[in-house]
Design an enzyme around this catalytic site. Structure first.
Site, short mmCIF file in Angstrom:
data_model
loop_
_atom_site.label_atom_id
_atom_site.label_comp_id
_atom_site.label_asym_id
_atom_site.label_seq_id
_atom_site.Cartn_x
_atom_site.Cartn_y
_atom_site.Cartn_z
N ASP A 133 0.85 -1.18 0.00
CA ASP A 133 0.00 0.00 0.00
C ASP A 133 0.90 1.24 0.00
OD1 ASP A 133 -2.93 1.05 0.50
OD2 ASP A 133 -1.73 2.01 2.06
N HIS A 331 -7.16 -6.36 -0.99
CA HIS A 331 -6.06 -5.40 -0.84
C HIS A 331 -5.00 -5.84 0.17
CE1 HIS A 331 -4.15 -1.49 -0.98
NE2 HIS A 331 -4.24 -1.38 0.34
#
Length: 357
Positions: A133, A331
């Site tokens: 991320d 994610h």
């Protein structure tokens, strides 16, 4: 989560004498591994907290939003068992690391300086850097700005995209039509904090679920990356159950840290996008040439939003060793798919030339 800047977990092992925080799961390898050690090291921010396990070539693990060192709990023992000195940091603004008062203290160049400081503090000259991320962007820029220190780079969830184009604030303001993109929503100091901090644990649970492969909203649901007029992000988060990778104990760890530190430092990263664009002008369009790895989730919006960046890897990542999309994964891939992520990381690390470690 970082957008276009952009399997249940094993039970935690008992805490060790050296561990003032959460425990790290036992490695699955039969190779003996010493318990993890928590340390504070000096940095330009003041101090950085890190968790270290194993010995060998240094592998620095950099987390994203809204996480902490604990997001690498499955990788620390696996990398240690594979013969590496695995080190997961709390990025400045998170956990036990310093939280500078100034918003511009969280610009990208400062985070790269922190990464270099960790390598120096550990008595090493070089490291492999791995990020997820926002940590992926930190890792990429660390390799770009300091190739003398970071000889190889792995990026999880968010692919490398060279600096370029108009100012990020201009780009994000045009996304979503009548709705507001979450990156723009995070810009105003205090606004997102007012949504998150009255119920940190509940907000995190919903945010993690919204971006997880097994709990994210279905195709017909309003996307959780946008805020309607007068609305909040949370009102679009799924409710009712945690993702398979996140149990109540794990959620307690993440929530406990943010309840203690609050969220200003974490959100400040989003408030430096235009500063980063200005600071990194000399790197406009510059490729990353070190040996690299990319792992993305097949259901992760970062993968789909940035499909063009992935397609451009032959030009932007000429040193790319391999690129992988994990089908059905969201994610939080190193937590959703720890065994697969560990295998991809250790195979990549083992194939690097000695100088890359």
């Amino acid at each position: 989560m970082l957008g276009n800047v952009l399997g249940a977990a094993p039970a935690p092992s008992p805490r060790t004498r050296n561990d003032p925080g959460a425990a790290v799961p036992e490695p699955t390898s039969s190779r003996p591994v010493a318990p993890p050690v928590h340390r504070l090291v000096p940095s330009p921010a003041g101090r950085l907290h890190l968790v270290e396990q194993g010995s060998g070539p240094l592998v620095l693990l950099v987390h994203g939003f809204p996480e902490g060192w604990y997001s690498w709990r499955h990788q620390l023992p696996a990398l240690a068992a594979a013969g590496y000195r695995a080190v997961a940091v709390d990025v400045r603004g998170y956990g036990r690391s310093s939280r500078p008062a100034a918003t511009d203290a969280f610009r990208m160049r400062e985070l790269v300086a922190d990464a270099v400081a960790v390598v120096d503090a550990l008595g090493e000259r070089t490291a492999v850097v791995v990020g997820h991320d926002w940590g992926s962007a930190v890792a990429a820029n660390a390799a770009l700005i300091r190739p003398d220190v970071f000889r190889a780079v792995a990026m999880l969830s968010v692919p490398y995209a060279p600096r370029g184009g108009p100012k990020p604030s201009t780009v994000f303001a045009s996304v979503g039509g009548d709705e507001e993109f979450y990156v723009s929503y995070f810009q105003e100091p205090g606004r997102a904090e007012a949504e998150i901090e009255p119920d940190v644990r509940g907000w995190l649970a919903g945010f993690y679920a919204a971006l997880s492969g097994d709990t994210m909203p279905g195709p017909g649901a309003p996307p959780p990356y946008f805020v309607g007029p007068g609305g909040t992000l949370r009102e679009r988060f799924p409710t009712g159950r945690l993702p398979a990778w996140l149990d109540e104990t794990d959620l307690d760890v993440f929530a406990g840290e943010f309840e203690r530190t609050r969220t200003r430092g974490a959100l400040a990263r989003y408030r430096n996008l235009d500063r980063d664009w200005e600071d990194l002008a000399e790197y406009d369009g510059v490729p990353l040439t070190q040996p690299s790895l990319f792992i993305g989730g097949g259901l992760d919006a970062s993968t789909t939003w940035m499909a063009d960046a992935i397609a451009a890897f032959p030009l932007t990542l000429p040193g790319l060793v391999s690129s992988h999309i994990l089908d059905g994964c969201g994610h939080w891939l190193q937590q959703e798919r720890p065994e697969e992520t560990n295998r991809l990381l250790t195979d990549w690390l083992a194939a690097l030339p000695p100088a890359a470690c």
